[in-house]
Motif scaffolding. Sequence first.
Motif: not given
Length: 180
Positions: A8-25, A27-36
């Motif tokens: 994705f473009d930078t803005k869309t990528e950041q939106i999704i990364k923010n969701i990943w971060q929120e799910l980790k915060k 304690s719902i999912s750490c999916y995004a952080f399982e792979v470097e």
Amino acid sequence: MYAVVAIFDTKTEQIIKNIWQELKKQSISCYAFEVEDRRPHITLASYNKMYINEFIREMGSFCHHQSAISINFKTIGSFLNSGTLFLSPTLTKDLFDLHLSHHKHFEKYNNNPHSLYLPNHWIPHCTIANRLPLDKLKEAFSYCSERISDINGKLVEIVLIEVLDKKKEAPTVFSKKLKV
């Protein structure tokens, strides 16, 4: 294993990364952080083995003519019995054509007849969480249903990654920006 993914473009990528971060915060999912260095993406194809140098040459030629594609997410979903939650893009003609033309162009590499990314099997998606037990899947679904609104962006890059399961890495082997 190798995968061809659309980035994705930078803005869309950041939106999704923010969701990943929120799910980790939460304690719902750490999916995004399982792979470097995991990046949000839509997988177009997967391959067990290939002649990598030949594939890269062909991929460069194939991507040279491709334009960036508008993408819109209005749906979240889950694969049955998988514990996976994903954003599902509106399947536009441009997205469909990119996927189909990729598979036609690289047909000789389709060495996995059971791949979920082949035409007539593909469900385009961007994974938000994966391998969740049912209670966490429900929690992730509820959280994302309330948190996420329409996401509009573009697919701007095609990347070949090598999936190294044992090392928890998926390094980029080749990348090509799409015409804007």
